[in-house]
Write an enzyme that holds these catalytic residues in place. Sequence first.
Site, short mmCIF file in Angstrom:
data_model
loop_
_atom_site.label_atom_id
_atom_site.label_comp_id
_atom_site.label_asym_id
_atom_site.label_seq_id
_atom_site.Cartn_x
_atom_site.Cartn_y
_atom_site.Cartn_z
N ARG A 46 44.02 -90.98 -22.69
CA ARG A 46 44.29 -90.45 -21.35
C ARG A 46 45.74 -90.75 -20.98
NH1 ARG A 46 43.38 -93.65 -17.45
NH2 ARG A 46 41.28 -94.26 -18.08
N TYR A 98 49.29 -67.75 -5.89
CA TYR A 98 48.02 -67.74 -6.60
C TYR A 98 46.91 -68.20 -5.65
CZ TYR A 98 44.53 -68.98 -10.10
OH TYR A 98 43.38 -69.08 -10.83
N ASP A 170 56.33 -72.00 -9.36
CA ASP A 170 55.28 -71.69 -10.32
C ASP A 170 55.81 -70.56 -11.20
OD1 ASP A 170 53.06 -70.62 -11.67
OD2 ASP A 170 51.67 -71.12 -10.04
C1 LIG Z 1 46.20 -68.81 -13.34
C2 LIG Z 1 47.27 -69.31 -12.44
C3 LIG Z 1 47.25 -70.61 -11.91
C4 LIG Z 1 46.09 -71.56 -12.15
O1 LIG Z 1 45.99 -71.93 -13.47
P1 LIG Z 1 44.61 -72.35 -14.19
O2 LIG Z 1 45.04 -72.63 -15.57
O3 LIG Z 1 43.68 -71.17 -14.06
O4 LIG Z 1 44.10 -73.54 -13.45
C5 LIG Z 1 48.31 -71.01 -11.12
N1 LIG Z 1 49.34 -70.18 -10.85
C6 LIG Z 1 49.38 -68.91 -11.33
C7 LIG Z 1 50.54 -68.04 -10.98
C8 LIG Z 1 48.36 -68.43 -12.13
O5 LIG Z 1 48.40 -67.17 -12.58
#
Ligand SMILES: *Cc1c(COP(=O)(O)O)cnc(C)c1O
Length: 390
Positions: A46, A98, A170
């Site tokens: 971990r 998202y 992101d």
């Molecule tokens: C899919 C996605 C997430 C979340 O990711 P997971 O791997 O599904 O938890 C976050 N931001 C964006 C832009 C995404 O497309």
Amino acid sequence: MKFSTRAIHAGQQADSQTGATIIPLHLSSTFTQDEIGVHKGYDYSRSGNPTRSALELCLASLEEGAHGLAFASGLAAVMAVFSLLKPGDHVVAGEDIYGGTYRLLEKVLGPQGIFATYADAREVWAIEKAMRKETRIVWIETPTNPLLHLADIAAIAATCLARGVLLAVDNTFATPYAQQPLKLGADIVVHSTTKYINGHSDVVGGAVVINDDYLSKTMRFYQNAAGAVPSPFDCWLTLRGVKTLAARMIQHQGNALAIAEILQQHPLVESVSYPGLKDHPQHELALRQMDSFGGMVSFRLRGGREEANRFFKALQVFSFAESLGGVESLACYPAAMTHGSMPRGERERRGITDSTVRLSVGIEDKEDLINDLSQALATAATTRRVQRKG
Ligand SMILES: *Cc1c(COP(=O)(O)O)cnc(C)c1O
């Protein structure tokens, strides 16, 4: 070294004991120690695992950041960033983020006393206006889902810097191949590695990349303390996937641009959004901050839910499915899928209507993809005419 070389080699030297060229899959949960307090860098999986370390080094290198941290999902990575906040702190987030990030802010962090305000991240002044003295993090995505709006990372970073606020981007839709937010002044980059980075629709994972040593220490502590770490096998698969990221993105973008241009001409298509199109309202910004325009395209059909449904049912190469970023082409219906939980008024105010279709354009043969879309659009249109006559 250049991007495509780093994608294959960063963090992935031949194994010092065996010479294995590919990073070994270290499934061991524990590591035998030499004596009290002395070990080879790993004690418990971990806290750290050699296969995970290789992935973290590789992702840090691709984003040109100093530190990478891998998580069990994209949302676990998002949560790691918000773990920097205390009750009373405030977040300014882009309006088009998202859905899971929105849900985390509203349903998990809100009740803990961490509040968010949403602003149209296309406008720097809108972000500025939403800031308060309690604001600690500005959270943006660019391009956004599903409308592919862009945010000016460098301009927002300058505003954040002036106010001592962290900027988190992101970068899931763009990928580090197309855009490196840290170089544009962002403090934190987040990925759902589930999407383009792994690229084969067979792993759920996430990552954070940062430059600052203090932030890195804090989040490394959180990663171990909260424990949302990816399995060694998921790390191994993601490393295998990311090796071809550059090659895949070239093909994704070539196919996406061709499809966007053809859709623009189609009589059943009202409008198309793709940052690589000259008439995308922010095409100039795309040219400035992106090295490639990615593989996501959205468009509006003439018609509504019925036409869209006929279109989806007629597709043969594209799968009608959520998610994105894999080698296979996917089509999705945001109004009922990715944004299904958003109230209709709120959704339509953002421009996501019953005729919005999102494509994750894969790396299949371009002509096969174009033919598939053409026949599905023709089916949607013909059926409509026939029904009207009847
Ligand atoms: C899919 C996605 C997430 C979340 O990711 P997971 O791997 O599904 O938890 C976050 N931001 C964006 C832009 C995404 O497309």
